[in-house]
Design a protein around this motif. Structure first.
Motif, PDB file in Angstrom:
ATOM      1  N   LEU A 187      -7.790   4.022  -5.968  1.00  0.00           N
ATOM      2  CA  LEU A 187      -8.906   3.178  -5.541  1.00  0.00           C
ATOM      3  C   LEU A 187      -9.828   4.017  -4.676  1.00  0.00           C
ATOM      4  CD1 LEU A 187     -10.166   0.271  -5.228  1.00  0.00           C
ATOM      5  CD2 LEU A 187      -8.741   0.017  -3.189  1.00  0.00           C
ATOM      6  N   VAL A 188     -11.133   3.846  -4.880  1.00  0.00           N
ATOM      7  CA  VAL A 188     -12.126   4.559  -4.075  1.00  0.00           C
ATOM      8  C   VAL A 188     -12.904   3.533  -3.253  1.00  0.00           C
ATOM      9  CG1 VAL A 188     -14.134   6.086  -4.096  1.00  0.00           C
ATOM     10  CG2 VAL A 188     -12.359   6.344  -5.837  1.00  0.00           C
ATOM     11  N   GLY A 229       1.118   2.852   4.910  1.00  0.00           N
ATOM     12  CA  GLY A 229       1.880   3.600   3.917  1.00  0.00           C
ATOM     13  C   GLY A 229       1.064   4.234   2.823  1.00  0.00           C
ATOM     14  N   ALA A 230      -0.267   4.089   2.870  1.00  0.00           N
ATOM     15  CA  ALA A 230      -1.113   4.657   1.823  1.00  0.00           C
ATOM     16  C   ALA A 230      -1.316   6.153   2.031  1.00  0.00           C
ATOM     17  CB  ALA A 230      -2.468   3.949   1.815  1.00  0.00           C
ATOM     18  N   LEU A 262       0.805  -1.219   0.000  1.00  0.00           N
ATOM     19  CA  LEU A 262       0.000   0.000   0.000  1.00  0.00           C
ATOM     20  C   LEU A 262       0.841   1.273   0.000  1.00  0.00           C
ATOM     21  CD1 LEU A 262      -2.935  -0.896   2.419  1.00  0.00           C
ATOM     22  CD2 LEU A 262      -2.705  -1.278  -0.030  1.00  0.00           C
ATOM     23  N   LYS A 263       2.152   1.129   0.050  1.00  0.00           N
ATOM     24  CA  LYS A 263       3.008   2.306   0.129  1.00  0.00           C
ATOM     25  C   LYS A 263       2.790   3.205  -1.083  1.00  0.00           C
ATOM     26  CE  LYS A 263       7.797   3.727   0.913  1.00  0.00           C
ATOM     27  NZ  LYS A 263       7.437   4.561   2.073  1.00  0.00           N
ATOM     28  N   ILE A 296      -8.590  -3.880   4.729  1.00  0.00           N
ATOM     29  CA  ILE A 296      -7.166  -3.648   4.445  1.00  0.00           C
ATOM     30  C   ILE A 296      -6.580  -4.833   3.686  1.00  0.00           C
ATOM     31  CG2 ILE A 296      -4.874  -3.477   5.488  1.00  0.00           C
ATOM     32  CD1 ILE A 296      -6.203  -0.890   5.774  1.00  0.00           C
ATOM     33  N   GLN A 297      -6.922  -6.057   4.094  1.00  0.00           N
ATOM     34  CA  GLN A 297      -6.389  -7.241   3.427  1.00  0.00           C
ATOM     35  C   GLN A 297      -6.876  -7.323   1.981  1.00  0.00           C
ATOM     36  OE1 GLN A 297      -3.995  -9.352   4.775  1.00  0.00           O
ATOM     37  NE2 GLN A 297      -3.923  -9.899   2.597  1.00  0.00           N
ATOM     38  N   LEU A 298      -8.140  -6.982   1.763  1.00  0.00           N
ATOM     39  CA  LEU A 298      -8.674  -6.981   0.403  1.00  0.00           C
ATOM     40  C   LEU A 298      -7.936  -5.970  -0.479  1.00  0.00           C
ATOM     41  CD1 LEU A 298     -12.516  -7.157   1.161  1.00  0.00           C
ATOM     42  CD2 LEU A 298     -11.102  -8.974   0.176  1.00  0.00           C
ATOM     43  N   ILE A 299      -7.638  -4.813   0.089  1.00  0.00           N
ATOM     44  CA  ILE A 299      -6.911  -3.788  -0.670  1.00  0.00           C
ATOM     45  C   ILE A 299      -5.503  -4.259  -0.984  1.00  0.00           C
ATOM     46  CG2 ILE A 299      -6.040  -1.419  -0.621  1.00  0.00           C
ATOM     47  CD1 ILE A 299      -8.363  -0.755   1.295  1.00  0.00           C
ATOM     48  N   LYS A 300      -4.836  -4.869  -0.013  1.00  0.00           N
ATOM     49  CA  LYS A 300      -3.487  -5.398  -0.247  1.00  0.00           C
ATOM     50  C   LYS A 300      -3.499  -6.461  -1.338  1.00  0.00           C
ATOM     51  CE  LYS A 300      -1.468  -4.573   4.327  1.00  0.00           C
ATOM     52  NZ  LYS A 300      -0.926  -5.218   5.563  1.00  0.00           N
TER      53      LYS A 300
END
Length: 405
Positions: free
Chosen positions: A83-84, A31-32, A2-3, A172-176
């Motif tokens: 991403l929204v 880190g986003a 996510l950085k 968060i896991q889904l985004i990663k």
């Protein structure tokens, strides 16, 4: 993973706003870069100052508050996002988005963005099950939005049921997973054509020949390929399925329609995955008016349709072609024969007579055969999981063969 990713968080008015604050904090820690857009109702639950402190960015609440004269705020932030995520998403914001309404900062931004939009509903269980809400969710699915399904549990209103916004850790896991898959896959940036569903061969204005295919396997493959960063075109026969997010949809009806759609895109494609159950025969004569029933038998003369896979195999240069073989007997023999005769790189075979492997199910049991003799039999699993495994095999084929480099 996510950085330096730009995450735009849309917050609408519900008690789950407190979870959005936690989500903001965790995204920043990972880190986003996070910017937050709030509705007026959301501001009644948590102050914008809270999100400003957690995100370290200004919070957007008013469409007409233009702090920077060099940009239009809702366009600027819409373009900024990778991403929204709308979390929590109330029934109201879902309804507005489904109807294309843009009457505040959040809805105008959502209509302006080209980034993927994920929606995390949060509401009372009866509100979530209401036909209007489900209809709006269905509309948004068709428009390409992705939903983070609410979980079941104790709700703020005192009810127990489905409607709890998913926990921040899971989001968060889904985004990663979303960003890591796109970053690492050999399929990233590849042009993949997937065919799905049945075809319909018209007899007269009322009747047609078709089959039991629902398109679930093809749609799952299209969705998983998009997650891996591929540019996906889904050529689909008539189905009732929701369109996968960020996938180009090409609707067709007949075998001839599908032939034309696939062949017109073949030269620019890297990979073709042909799951569609295309009719092998069509009526030789199509009647302009409804055939009236008469005494005795009715004979309809049929003729062969064009063989799409065989034509692709004959024309291919450096493309990878994956076929499917839905059989009821001698599955391996028929699959191996099709693999060679149609000049395929890989074929996925299943016995549709097996429980859990037929048309219309949410599961499948497949065996993958390669040109080099390699094969892999998979146990019963969901079609989404099967799609991920099939694409892993395709990615391995890309790496081993050196194609598409």
């Amino acid at each position: 993973m996510l950085k330096n990713r730009n995450i735009l968080l849309g917050v609408s008015g519900g008690i789950a706003v407190y979870k959005a604050a936690a989500l903001t904090s965790k995204l920043v820690q990972a880190g986003a870069n996070v910017k937050v857009v709030m509705t007026n109702s959301a501001c009644q639950f948590v102050s914008p100052l809270t999100f400003q402190a957690l995100s370290r960015h200004e919070v957007y609440t008013d469409t007409f508050e233009e702090r920077d004269p060099h940009v239009i705020a809702h366009i600027d932030v819409a373009d900024w996002a990778d991403l929204v995520i709308i979390a929590p998403a109330t029934a109201n914001i879902i309804g507005k988005l489904a109807s294309g309404i843009a009457d505040d900062m959040l809805t105008t931004t959502l209509l302006a963005t080209c980034a993927p939009v994920w929606i995390a509903p949060a509401m009372n269980v009866h509100m979530y099950d209401h036909p209007a809400v489900q209809r709006n969710i269905g509309t948004l699915y068709k428009d390409g939005y992705r939903f983070i399904e609410p979980s079941e549990g104790y709700l703020a209103c005192g009810y127990v049921g489905k409607g709890r916004m998913e926990e921040p850790e899971q989001i968060i896991q889904l985004i990663k997973d979303h960003f890591s898959a796109k970053q690492d896959s050999p399929l990233k940036g590849k042009n993949i054509v997937v065919t799905a569903g049945p075809t319909r061969e018209q007899i007269d204005p009322v009747r047609f020949f078709s089959n039991h295919s629902t398109g679930k396997m093809g749609y799952a493959l299209a969705e998983e390929a998009q997650k891996l960063g591929a540019h996906v075109t889904l050529i689909t026969g008539p189905t009732s399925l929701h369109a996968p997010t960020d996938v180009e949809i090409v609707p067709v009806t007949s075998a001839a329609d599908m032939f034309d759609a696939v062949l017109s895109r073949f030269a620019e494609s890297d990979i073709v995955i042909k799951t569609a159950a295309v009719a092998d025969y069509k009526p030789k004569h199509v009647h302009d008016h409804k055939l009236k029933k008469k005494d005795g038998a009715l004979v309809i003369e049929l003729e062969r349709t064009k063989d799409i896979l065989k034509e692709l195999g004959a024309r291919k240069t450096n493309q990878i072609i994956v076929g499917f073989a839905a059989e009821t007997q001698h599955v391996e023999d028929y699959a191996q024969e099709k693999l060679v005769v149609k000049n395929l790189d890989m074929i996925v075979a299943n016995n549709i007579a097996e429980n859990g492997a037929g048309f219309g199910t949410d599961t499948n049991i497949v065996t993958v055969y390669h040109r080099d003799g390699k094969q892999h039999a998979y146990p019963l699993m969901s079609k989404q999981a099967a799609a991920a495994e099939i694409l892993r095999e395709v990615a391995g084929l890309v790496e081993r063969s050196g194609k598409l480099t």
